[in-house]
Design an enzyme around this catalytic site. Structure first.
Site, short mmCIF file in Angstrom:
data_model
loop_
_atom_site.label_atom_id
_atom_site.label_comp_id
_atom_site.label_asym_id
_atom_site.label_seq_id
_atom_site.Cartn_x
_atom_site.Cartn_y
_atom_site.Cartn_z
CG HIS A 137 -0.39 0.28 2.52
ND1 HIS A 137 -0.15 -0.70 3.45
CD2 HIS A 137 0.01 1.44 3.09
CE1 HIS A 137 0.36 -0.15 4.55
NE2 HIS A 137 0.48 1.15 4.35
CD GLU A 142 -4.51 -1.09 3.95
OE1 GLU A 142 -3.51 -1.56 3.37
OE2 GLU A 142 -4.58 -0.96 5.18
#
Length: 260
Positions: A137, A142
């Site tokens: 990330h 994410e």
């Protein structure tokens, strides 16, 4: 994408030199700032240059990548407080010149839209400092994040919360589950991105970033499409790169006049 493999202190000097050149040439430079351990040596080097060489941030402005949702304004791990402690409070940014997403806003989606508009009104980010998570990330985008995403609320993965528990007395339950983060599309609008990664724990993510396919499963890989990215890594973080020797030789042969 340029990959530089060197000792951590050399990497910090390279990143700081790129920022200093910007500031010397245009004092009202817009910087993008990241928290976490990766940029700390860069910030320390910039503070040294401020104190010893007169490098000034007085006309510059800065925008943070992300912020936890719901942490009290005085919480030491609120990113506005972290960046002030680690960097901005140690140099001469003008009052109000450092900005971040509002993780305490009543209307979080509206706060995200407002933050995007604020950055655009400032002319966009000239140089963005960032790190990379062990799962690939960047900012708090994410795995699975849209490659075109904008500033928004995100739910943190268990891995990210576990990685960040060291900042919360080792207690993962204290790490917020939600954050506001610049999106991958937002990050890609910075004119120069300098990504710093050190340590063996980052080796898999660095391998995917540099040599893997572009995929939402490894969000940092979107940077392969950016026209000006500097990836600054130490030997441990470079340990999985198949082209490590090539990157070392190309940097060794780089003309002295050419910066990052």
């Amino acid at each position: 994408m340029e990959v530089v493999i060197a000792a951590p202190d050399v990497l910090a000097r390279l990143a700081a030199e790129a920022i200093e050149q910007l500031l010397r040439g245009r004092p009202d430079t817009v910087l993008g700032l990241a928290t976490g351990s990766s940029p700390l040596a860069v910030y320390d080097e910039l503070v040294r240059r401020h104190l010893e060489d007169g490098l000034s941030f007085a006309e510059a402005s800065a925008y943070n990548l992300d912020e936890y949702v719901g942490l009290p304004a005085d919480h030491p791990q609120r990113y506005r407080n972290v960046i002030e402690h680690d960097f901005t409070g140690r140099v001469d940014f003008a009052p109000g010149a450092v900005h971040g997403p509002d993780g305490l806003a009543e209307d979080l989606p509206a706060a995200c839209v407002a933050y995007e508009a604020e950055m655009a009104a400032a002319g966009g980010v000239d140089l963005q400092i960032m790190g990379i998570g062990t799962d690939g990330h960047i900012a708090f985008n994410e795995p699975g994040s849209s490659l075109a995403s904008r500033t928004r609320i995100k739910t943190l993965t268990d891995q990210t919360r576990a990685d960040n528990a060291r900042f919360f007395d080792g207690d993962v339950k204290q790490v917020p589950q939600h954050c506001l983060t610049q999106g991958l599309g937002t990050v890609m609008e910075a004119r120069h991105i300098v990504l710093v990664a050190t340590g063996r724990a980052k080796a898999d993510a660095v391998h995917q970033l540099v040599e893997g396919p572009v995929s939402a499963m490894w969000p940092a890989t979107i940077l392969q499409h950016h026209p000006h990215v500097s990836v600054l890594i130490d030997n441990a973080a470079a340990s999985r790169l198949q082209l490590a020797d090539y990157f070392r030789s190309t940097y060794a042969a780089k003309p002295d006049w050419q910066g990052l």
